[in-house]
Design a protein around this motif. Structure first.
Motif, PDB file in Angstrom:
ATOM      1  N   GLY A 139      14.557 -15.287 -15.124  1.00 26.80           N
ATOM      2  CA  GLY A 139      14.613 -14.394 -16.270  1.00 26.80           C
ATOM      3  C   GLY A 139      14.306 -12.953 -15.912  1.00 26.80           C
ATOM      4  N   PRO A 140      15.105 -12.033 -16.407  1.00 24.44           N
ATOM      5  CA  PRO A 140      14.796 -10.615 -16.238  1.00 24.44           C
ATOM      6  C   PRO A 140      13.789 -10.161 -17.287  1.00 24.44           C
ATOM      7  CG  PRO A 140      16.872 -10.835 -17.377  1.00 24.44           C
ATOM      8  CD  PRO A 140      16.401 -12.238 -17.072  1.00 24.44           C
ATOM      9  N   ALA A 141      13.102  -9.048 -16.976  1.00 24.47           N
ATOM     10  CA  ALA A 141      12.123  -8.490 -17.904  1.00 24.47           C
ATOM     11  C   ALA A 141      12.168  -6.973 -17.809  1.00 24.47           C
ATOM     12  CB  ALA A 141      10.715  -8.999 -17.590  1.00 24.47           C
ATOM     13  N   LEU A 142      11.929  -6.325 -18.927  1.00 25.81           N
ATOM     14  CA  LEU A 142      11.858  -4.864 -19.004  1.00 25.81           C
ATOM     15  C   LEU A 142      10.510  -4.483 -19.592  1.00 25.81           C
ATOM     16  CD1 LEU A 142      15.399  -3.912 -20.407  1.00 25.81           C
ATOM     17  CD2 LEU A 142      14.598  -3.723 -18.043  1.00 25.81           C
ATOM     18  N   ALA A 143       9.921  -3.390 -19.035  1.00 24.92           N
ATOM     19  CA  ALA A 143       8.637  -2.898 -19.526  1.00 24.92           C
ATOM     20  C   ALA A 143       8.750  -1.399 -19.754  1.00 24.92           C
ATOM     21  CB  ALA A 143       7.516  -3.206 -18.544  1.00 24.92           C
ATOM     22  N   LEU A 144       8.356  -0.931 -20.916  1.00 33.50           N
ATOM     23  CA  LEU A 144       8.426   0.475 -21.303  1.00 33.50           C
ATOM     24  C   LEU A 144       7.007   1.016 -21.479  1.00 33.50           C
ATOM     25  CD1 LEU A 144      10.083   2.967 -22.307  1.00 33.50           C
ATOM     26  CD2 LEU A 144       9.818   2.032 -24.619  1.00 33.50           C
ATOM     27  N   ASN A 145       6.775   2.194 -20.876  1.00 32.12           N
ATOM     28  CA  ASN A 145       5.486   2.863 -21.010  1.00 32.12           C
ATOM     29  C   ASN A 145       5.763   4.347 -21.251  1.00 32.12           C
ATOM     30  OD1 ASN A 145       2.905   3.856 -20.942  1.00 32.12           O
ATOM     31  ND2 ASN A 145       2.346   2.862 -19.008  1.00 32.12           N
ATOM     32  N   TYR A 146       5.380   4.839 -22.417  1.00 35.74           N
ATOM     33  CA  TYR A 146       5.692   6.218 -22.793  1.00 35.74           C
ATOM     34  C   TYR A 146       4.427   6.870 -23.343  1.00 35.74           C
ATOM     35  CZ  TYR A 146       8.233  10.178 -24.819  1.00 35.74           C
ATOM     36  OH  TYR A 146       8.671  11.431 -25.119  1.00 35.74           O
ATOM     37  N   LEU A 147       3.984   7.925 -22.660  1.00 33.46           N
ATOM     38  CA  LEU A 147       2.804   8.663 -23.094  1.00 33.46           C
ATOM     39  C   LEU A 147       3.208   9.601 -24.234  1.00 33.46           C
ATOM     40  CD1 LEU A 147      -0.182   9.446 -22.690  1.00 33.46           C
ATOM     41  CD2 LEU A 147       0.604  11.139 -21.010  1.00 33.46           C
ATOM     42  N   LEU A 148       2.576   9.420 -25.374  1.00 35.22           N
ATOM     43  CA  LEU A 148       2.913  10.223 -26.543  1.00 35.22           C
ATOM     44  C   LEU A 148       2.046  11.477 -26.672  1.00 35.22           C
ATOM     45  CD1 LEU A 148       3.410   7.374 -29.188  1.00 35.22           C
ATOM     46  CD2 LEU A 148       5.160   8.543 -27.811  1.00 35.22           C
ATOM     47  N   PHE A 149       0.756  11.344 -26.417  1.00 32.47           N
ATOM     48  CA  PHE A 149      -0.144  12.473 -26.638  1.00 32.47           C
ATOM     49  C   PHE A 149      -1.362  12.317 -25.735  1.00 32.47           C
ATOM     50  CE2 PHE A 149      -3.640  14.565 -28.972  1.00 32.47           C
ATOM     51  CZ  PHE A 149      -3.103  15.850 -29.045  1.00 32.47           C
ATOM     52  N   ASP A 150      -1.735  13.439 -25.062  1.00 29.91           N
ATOM     53  CA  ASP A 150      -2.907  13.397 -24.185  1.00 29.91           C
ATOM     54  C   ASP A 150      -3.678  14.709 -24.202  1.00 29.91           C
ATOM     55  OD1 ASP A 150      -1.118  15.005 -22.868  1.00 29.91           O
ATOM     56  OD2 ASP A 150      -1.471  14.130 -20.899  1.00 29.91           O
ATOM     57  N   PHE A 151      -3.631  15.429 -25.315  1.00 30.11           N
ATOM     58  CA  PHE A 151      -4.368  16.686 -25.477  1.00 30.11           C
ATOM     59  C   PHE A 151      -3.991  17.736 -24.421  1.00 30.11           C
ATOM     60  CE2 PHE A 151      -6.987  13.742 -27.859  1.00 30.11           C
ATOM     61  CZ  PHE A 151      -7.385  14.481 -28.961  1.00 30.11           C
ATOM     62  N   GLY A 152      -2.730  17.837 -24.094  1.00 31.24           N
ATOM     63  CA  GLY A 152      -2.242  18.894 -23.211  1.00 31.24           C
ATOM     64  C   GLY A 152      -2.381  18.635 -21.735  1.00 31.24           C
ATOM     65  N   ASP A 312      -4.897  25.894 -14.927  1.00 37.01           N
ATOM     66  CA  ASP A 312      -4.209  24.743 -15.518  1.00 37.01           C
ATOM     67  C   ASP A 312      -4.815  23.429 -15.051  1.00 37.01           C
ATOM     68  OD1 ASP A 312      -2.356  26.269 -16.991  1.00 37.01           O
ATOM     69  OD2 ASP A 312      -1.108  26.552 -15.222  1.00 37.01           O
ATOM     70  N   ASP A 313      -5.303  23.390 -13.810  1.00 31.84           N
ATOM     71  CA  ASP A 313      -5.965  22.177 -13.327  1.00 31.84           C
ATOM     72  C   ASP A 313      -7.239  21.894 -14.124  1.00 31.84           C
ATOM     73  OD1 ASP A 313      -4.043  21.697 -11.416  1.00 31.84           O
ATOM     74  OD2 ASP A 313      -5.092  22.802  -9.836  1.00 31.84           O
ATOM     75  N   VAL A 314      -7.918  22.952 -14.574  1.00 27.43           N
ATOM     76  CA  VAL A 314      -9.096  22.756 -15.425  1.00 27.43           C
ATOM     77  C   VAL A 314      -8.698  22.070 -16.729  1.00 27.43           C
ATOM     78  CG1 VAL A 314     -10.936  23.930 -16.688  1.00 27.43           C
ATOM     79  CG2 VAL A 314     -10.314  24.699 -14.394  1.00 27.43           C
ATOM     80  N   GLN A 315      -7.603  22.543 -17.343  1.00 30.93           N
ATOM     81  CA  GLN A 315      -7.129  21.927 -18.576  1.00 30.93           C
ATOM     82  C   GLN A 315      -6.729  20.472 -18.350  1.00 30.93           C
ATOM     83  OE1 GLN A 315      -7.182  22.974 -21.623  1.00 30.93           O
ATOM     84  NE2 GLN A 315      -6.065  21.224 -22.488  1.00 30.93           N
ATOM     85  N   LYS A 316      -6.103  20.195 -17.215  1.00 28.77           N
ATOM     86  CA  LYS A 316      -5.714  18.817 -16.902  1.00 28.77           C
ATOM     87  C   LYS A 316      -6.948  17.941 -16.742  1.00 28.77           C
ATOM     88  CE  LYS A 316      -3.117  15.381 -15.516  1.00 28.77           C
ATOM     89  NZ  LYS A 316      -4.163  14.422 -15.146  1.00 28.77           N
ATOM     90  N   ALA A 317      -7.972  18.431 -16.039  1.00 26.58           N
ATOM     91  CA  ALA A 317      -9.190  17.640 -15.847  1.00 26.58           C
ATOM     92  C   ALA A 317      -9.907  17.390 -17.173  1.00 26.58           C
ATOM     93  CB  ALA A 317     -10.116  18.354 -14.863  1.00 26.58           C
ATOM     94  N   ARG A 318      -9.911  18.367 -18.054  1.00 28.51           N
ATOM     95  CA  ARG A 318     -10.556  18.176 -19.358  1.00 28.51           C
ATOM     96  C   ARG A 318      -9.794  17.168 -20.206  1.00 28.51           C
ATOM     97  NH1 ARG A 318     -11.760  24.586 -20.670  1.00 28.51           N
ATOM     98  NH2 ARG A 318     -13.620  24.783 -19.314  1.00 28.51           N
ATOM     99  N   SER A 319      -8.481  17.167 -20.103  1.00 26.65           N
ATOM    100  CA  SER A 319      -7.705  16.209 -20.905  1.00 26.65           C
ATOM    101  C   SER A 319      -7.943  14.774 -20.468  1.00 26.65           C
ATOM    102  CB  SER A 319      -6.215  16.548 -20.806  1.00 26.65           C
ATOM    103  OG  SER A 319      -5.714  16.240 -19.519  1.00 26.65           O
ATOM    104  N   ASP A 320      -8.329  14.583 -19.201  1.00 23.35           N
ATOM    105  CA  ASP A 320      -8.604  13.220 -18.731  1.00 23.35           C
ATOM    106  C   ASP A 320      -9.848  12.631 -19.378  1.00 23.35           C
ATOM    107  OD1 ASP A 320      -6.403  13.273 -17.108  1.00 23.35           O
ATOM    108  OD2 ASP A 320      -7.489  13.925 -15.325  1.00 23.35           O
ATOM    109  N   THR A 321     -10.684  13.475 -19.992  1.00 18.24           N
ATOM    110  CA  THR A 321     -11.882  12.976 -20.671  1.00 18.24           C
ATOM    111  C   THR A 321     -11.627  12.676 -22.149  1.00 18.24           C
ATOM    112  OG1 THR A 321     -12.648  15.210 -21.259  1.00 18.24           O
ATOM    113  CG2 THR A 321     -13.302  14.348 -19.102  1.00 18.24           C
ATOM    114  N   LEU A 322     -10.401  12.895 -22.613  1.00 18.26           N
ATOM    115  CA  LEU A 322     -10.077  12.740 -24.029  1.00 18.26           C
ATOM    116  C   LEU A 322      -9.161  11.531 -24.230  1.00 18.26           C
ATOM    117  CD1 LEU A 322      -9.423  16.505 -24.824  1.00 18.26           C
ATOM    118  CD2 LEU A 322     -11.518  15.193 -25.227  1.00 18.26           C
TER     119      LEU A 322
END
Length: 517
Positions: A139-152, A312-322
């Motif tokens: 049997g074949p299988a498909l998996a979808l993963n879509y990030l909708l929102f991560d605070f920037g 921008d890396d600062v903003q990325k690191a902060r978003s990982d905490t949200l």
């Protein structure tokens, strides 16, 4: 039951003890030594450790310039260097890699879709060894993963890559300017050596005339053999200088070929050091040059882009905490083979997942602090580079002014020394001057000629350094946005961007001058 358990435990302990004894008796195999056995013994590489050099196409002067290889201008020399230099190719490839990295970072805006095929054959055996169940599935299988929102965070990650791409493009421009400066230095050093040789040959003619005059006076009984010997000694010193300059010319010619990205044995030559210096077309004030350097230096623009990427890396690191909101979906189609059941079975699912990091040993918090420190570090580097750029342009400007004054003074000195040598030679031939006075006057003239040649070469090199440090590919001008003055040494000017150029986001896939995709 208890004696059996104690026996099994004793057997296990004996087995472990036997393994420990074997570990001390059986030698552990050691790999081939990868370092030298002692500090004073060179390391011998094993067979195959030294890779064979890759075959390279012989580097030579391009076909369109080969017909003029005996008299290349500065613009043509720079053109050859930009086509052949590995420095520009390296910087260009780094910019292309940064462009690919930007594309990889922007992939976060798209959904991730994975597929797999599961082929399985299972068998269940009942008590007594009889087969109770045997089944084959695929049997074949498909998996979808879509990030909708991560605070920037996704936007900040892509923006940081875009800033790094801009920095790589500016670094490519800076590499082009560095190659141009390197070539100009080698070019004017070579022309300087040729001009010094020409001046020394002129001195040689004068000292030969002195020797002839001294010999004639000795034969006429008006001078002693000491005059002839002194003249011959001075002439031998000039001949030694000529031989030294000839060897230096060949060495500097090889250095120029190397700066052009060519082997030292490639046959080519350039013109002569210009007799006149276009000083009137150069900058009259240092403030516009400082403004131009702060606005247009590509290495400074690259540092500013890296500072923005660090922010921008600062903003990325902060978003990982949200929290993060993602869409997950799966689809499976299972087919049964060789059974009486249905031919297939399909299933699918979809869900919205909100994930929030509760505790990870404070890792994300320290990542934010690290990103903030790196951002402040990048800003400090920009401030330091701006200070260095200001000092460089300030120093180059006054070095150029000093070179202009030295050129004026050296020409006045050469004119005075020429008159003194003419007068000394006339007095000696008339019998009213000594050979020492004549040799002193001719030595002063020889020094004046060398100083005048060196002053001209220093002016051109100072001009090239000032152009480089102001972010230009051609001579620097007083107007920040004005075109470059014509480079009389090269016969043509190299176009340069106005202040504020290049654009904020140049194409990373555009090769340097003369390069091919």
């Amino acid at each position: 039951m208890l004696p059996t358990t104690i026996g099994l435990l004793a057997a296990a302990l004996l087995w472990l003890a036997w393994l420990g004894g074997c570990a001390t008796v059986i030698p552990v195999p050691t790999p081939r030594p990868e370092t030298s056995p002692a500090p004073h013994i060179p390391w011998t590489p094993p067979p195959g450790a030294t890779p064979a050099p890759a075959p390279r196409k012989p580097v030579e002067i391009p076909e369109d310039l080969r017909r003029q290889a005996e008299s290349l201008t500065l613009a043509q020399v720079v053109d050859v260097a930009l086509r052949s230099s590995p420095l520009t190719r390296e910087a260009w490839q780094q910019a292309r890699a940064a462009a690919a990295e930007l594309g990889a970072r922007r992939a976060g805006y798209y959904p991730e879709l994975d597929s797999e095929i599961d082929a399985r054959r299972s068998k269940s055996v009942a008590l007594g060894g009889r087969a109770a169940f045997l089944q084959s599935t695929v049997g074949p299988a498909l998996a979808l993963n879509y990030l909708l929102f991560d605070f920037g965070g996704r936007r900040a990650d892509a923006e940081a890559a875009r800033r790094q791409l801009i920095a790589a493009d500016f670094a490519h421009n800076a590499a082009i300017q560095d190659v141009v400066l390197q070539v100009e230095r080698a070019y004017y050093q070579y022309l300087n050596a040729k001009a010094l040789l020409a001046a020394e040959l002129s001195n040689l003619k004068g000292f030969q005339s002195n020797l002839e005059a001294a010999d004639q006076r000795r034969r006429a009984g008006l001078a002693t053999v000491a005059d002839v010997l002194q003249s011959r000694t001075a002439l031998a010193q000039i001949e030694l200088n000529v031989a030294s300059f000839r060897g230096q010319i060949q060495s500097l010619r090889g250095a120029l070929a190397s700066a052009m990205g060519l082997p030292a044995s490639v046959p080519f030559d350039v013109g002569e050091l210009p007799a006149e210096v276009p000083a009137a077309a150069q900058a009259a004030a240092v403030e516009p040059l400082l403004e131009r350097a702060l606005a247009g230096r590509p290495d400074l623009a690259a540092a500013r882009s890296r500072a923005l990427a660090a922010a921008d890396d600062v903003q990325k690191a902060r978003s990982d905490t949200l929290p993060r909101l993602s869409l997950l979906g799966t689809y499976n189609r299972l087919s049964y083979l060789g059974t009486a059941a249905g031919p297939f079975n399909s299933s699918y699912s979809g869900s919205l997942v909100l994930s929030y990091p509760l505790f990870d040993g404070f890792q994300r918090r320290y990542r934010v602090r690290e990103a903030e420190a790196n951002s402040e570090l990048a800003r400090a580097r920009v401030d330091d580079l701006e200070t260095q750029v200001t000092l460089q342009v300030w120093t180059d400007y006054y070095n150029l002014k000093t070179a202009e004054q030295r050129l004026v003074t050296s020409r006045a000195l050469m004119a005075s020394a020429t008159e003194s040598e003419d007068a000394g030679l006339a007095r000696y031939k008339a019998g009213v001057g000594s050979i020492l006075d004549l040799l002193t006057a001719q030595s002063a003239l020889a020094n004046a000629r060398a100083q005048e040649v060196q002053a001209r070469a220093d002016w051109f090199q100072s001009m090239a350094q000032l152009a480089h440090d102001t972010g230009s590919l051609g001579p620097a001008t007083a107007s920040p946005g004005g075109p470059a003055a014509a480079n009389e040494a090269g016969g043509a000017s190299i176009p340069e961007p106005a202040a504020g150029e290049p654009a904020l986001e140049p194409s990373a896939a555009s090769p340097g001058k003369g390069q091919k995709r």
